[in-house]
Design a protein around this motif. Structure first.
Motif, mmCIF file in Angstrom:
data_model
loop_
_atom_site.group_PDB
_atom_site.id
_atom_site.type_symbol
_atom_site.label_atom_id
_atom_site.label_comp_id
_atom_site.label_asym_id
_atom_site.label_seq_id
_atom_site.Cartn_x
_atom_site.Cartn_y
_atom_site.Cartn_z
ATOM 1 N N TRP A 38 156.543 26.538 14.029
ATOM 2 C CA TRP A 38 157.632 25.682 13.556
ATOM 3 C C TRP A 38 157.174 24.798 12.398
ATOM 4 O O TRP A 38 157.942 24.546 11.460
ATOM 5 N N ALA A 39 155.960 24.339 12.440
ATOM 6 C CA ALA A 39 155.444 23.530 11.338
ATOM 7 C C ALA A 39 155.351 24.358 10.063
ATOM 8 O O ALA A 39 155.660 23.866 8.975
ATOM 9 N N GLY A 40 154.939 25.611 10.189
ATOM 10 C CA GLY A 40 154.883 26.490 9.022
ATOM 11 C C GLY A 40 156.244 26.735 8.411
ATOM 12 O O GLY A 40 156.410 26.739 7.184
ATOM 13 N N VAL A 41 157.244 26.932 9.248
ATOM 14 C CA VAL A 41 158.607 27.134 8.752
ATOM 15 C C VAL A 41 159.113 25.881 8.056
ATOM 16 O O VAL A 41 159.719 25.953 6.976
ATOM 17 N N ILE A 42 158.858 24.718 8.624
ATOM 18 C CA ILE A 42 159.334 23.459 8.036
ATOM 19 C C ILE A 42 158.637 23.184 6.706
ATOM 20 O O ILE A 42 159.292 22.793 5.729
ATOM 21 N N VAL A 43 157.335 23.412 6.636
ATOM 22 C CA VAL A 43 156.608 23.195 5.378
ATOM 23 C C VAL A 43 157.095 24.176 4.316
ATOM 24 O O VAL A 43 157.312 23.798 3.155
ATOM 25 N N GLY A 44 157.301 25.434 4.690
ATOM 26 C CA GLY A 44 157.815 26.422 3.737
ATOM 27 C C GLY A 44 159.200 26.075 3.227
ATOM 28 O O GLY A 44 159.490 26.212 2.032
ATOM 29 N N CYS A 45 160.070 25.610 4.115
ATOM 30 C CA CYS A 45 161.417 25.206 3.694
ATOM 31 C C CYS A 45 161.374 23.981 2.786
ATOM 32 O O CYS A 45 162.141 23.895 1.818
ATOM 33 N N MET A 51 161.210 23.301 -4.820
ATOM 34 C CA MET A 51 161.159 24.205 -5.980
ATOM 35 C C MET A 51 162.565 24.576 -6.451
ATOM 36 O O MET A 51 162.811 24.700 -7.648
ATOM 37 N N ALA A 52 163.494 24.743 -5.525
ATOM 38 C CA ALA A 52 164.855 25.125 -5.899
ATOM 39 C C ALA A 52 165.576 23.997 -6.624
ATOM 40 O O ALA A 52 166.388 24.249 -7.519
ATOM 41 N N LEU A 53 165.291 22.764 -6.259
ATOM 42 C CA LEU A 53 165.960 21.640 -6.909
ATOM 43 C C LEU A 53 165.530 21.463 -8.359
ATOM 44 O O LEU A 53 166.295 20.928 -9.170
ATOM 45 N N ARG A 54 164.331 21.884 -8.682
ATOM 46 C CA ARG A 54 163.826 21.763 -10.053
ATOM 47 C C ARG A 54 163.636 23.124 -10.714
ATOM 48 O O ARG A 54 162.763 23.313 -11.544
ATOM 49 N N ARG A 70 152.132 22.951 -7.318
ATOM 50 C CA ARG A 70 151.105 21.980 -6.954
ATOM 51 C C ARG A 70 151.733 20.635 -6.592
ATOM 52 O O ARG A 70 151.376 20.019 -5.582
ATOM 53 N N TYR A 71 152.683 20.183 -7.390
ATOM 54 C CA TYR A 71 153.333 18.904 -7.105
ATOM 55 C C TYR A 71 154.148 18.973 -5.817
ATOM 56 O O TYR A 71 154.136 18.040 -5.014
ATOM 57 N N ALA A 72 154.880 20.055 -5.619
ATOM 58 C CA ALA A 72 155.707 20.188 -4.413
ATOM 59 C C ALA A 72 154.837 20.246 -3.163
ATOM 60 O O ALA A 72 155.160 19.625 -2.147
ATOM 61 N N SER A 73 153.734 20.974 -3.232
ATOM 62 C CA SER A 73 152.881 21.057 -2.044
ATOM 63 C C SER A 73 152.147 19.742 -1.785
ATOM 64 O O SER A 73 151.941 19.372 -0.641
ATOM 65 N N ALA A 74 151.786 19.026 -2.838
ATOM 66 C CA ALA A 74 151.102 17.749 -2.645
ATOM 67 C C ALA A 74 152.052 16.669 -2.134
ATOM 68 O O ALA A 74 151.677 15.844 -1.303
ATOM 69 N N LEU A 75 153.290 16.675 -2.608
ATOM 70 C CA LEU A 75 154.240 15.636 -2.216
ATOM 71 C C LEU A 75 154.937 15.922 -0.892
ATOM 72 O O LEU A 75 155.253 14.995 -0.148
ATOM 73 N N PHE A 76 155.206 17.192 -0.600
ATOM 74 C CA PHE A 76 155.980 17.524 0.593
ATOM 75 C C PHE A 76 155.179 18.297 1.632
ATOM 76 O O PHE A 76 155.251 18.005 2.815
ATOM 77 N N GLY A 77 154.440 19.297 1.188
ATOM 78 C CA GLY A 77 153.746 20.171 2.136
ATOM 79 C C GLY A 77 152.571 19.522 2.824
ATOM 80 O O GLY A 77 152.405 19.649 4.042
ATOM 81 N N ALA A 78 151.744 18.798 2.094
ATOM 82 C CA ALA A 78 150.546 18.197 2.690
ATOM 83 C C ALA A 78 150.879 17.137 3.747
ATOM 84 O O ALA A 78 150.298 17.161 4.833
#
Length: 87
Positions: A38-45, A51-54, A70-78
């Motif tokens: 579930w964490a993987g699905v939430i991070v992927g979404c 990415m879709a918004l920009r 890089r920015y999306a993963s640092a701000l949201f995924g990490a």
């Protein structure tokens, strides 16, 4: 006479014997009962939504795409992955 008993132990059938010796892998238990899928699905979404918004900003250039990921993963995924790991 010795103190060790000579009674035979309980008999175990062949199917039960193999079931008891085969151990399940810990990853299987995590996938069935854990938070990881579930964490993987939430991070992927979250990264996909960011990415879709920009999309107009990063489409068309590989370097812009790499920067956006890089920015999306640092701000949201990490932070999401860290929170799931602490849970």
């Amino acid at each position: 006479m010795s103190a060790v008993g000579t009674r035979p132990g309980p008999t175990v059938s062949g199917a039960a014997r193999t079931r008891g010796t085969v151990r399940d892998h810990p990853v299987r238990a995590e996938l069935l009962r854990g938070l990881a899928p579930w964490a993987g699905v939430i991070v992927g979404c979250a990264i996909g939504l960011a990415m879709a918004l920009r999309a107009s900003w990063w489409q068309g250039s590989w370097s812009e795409t790499q920067s956006a990921l890089r920015y999306a993963s640092a701000l949201f995924g990490a932070p999401l992955a860290g929170a799931a790991g602490c849970w």
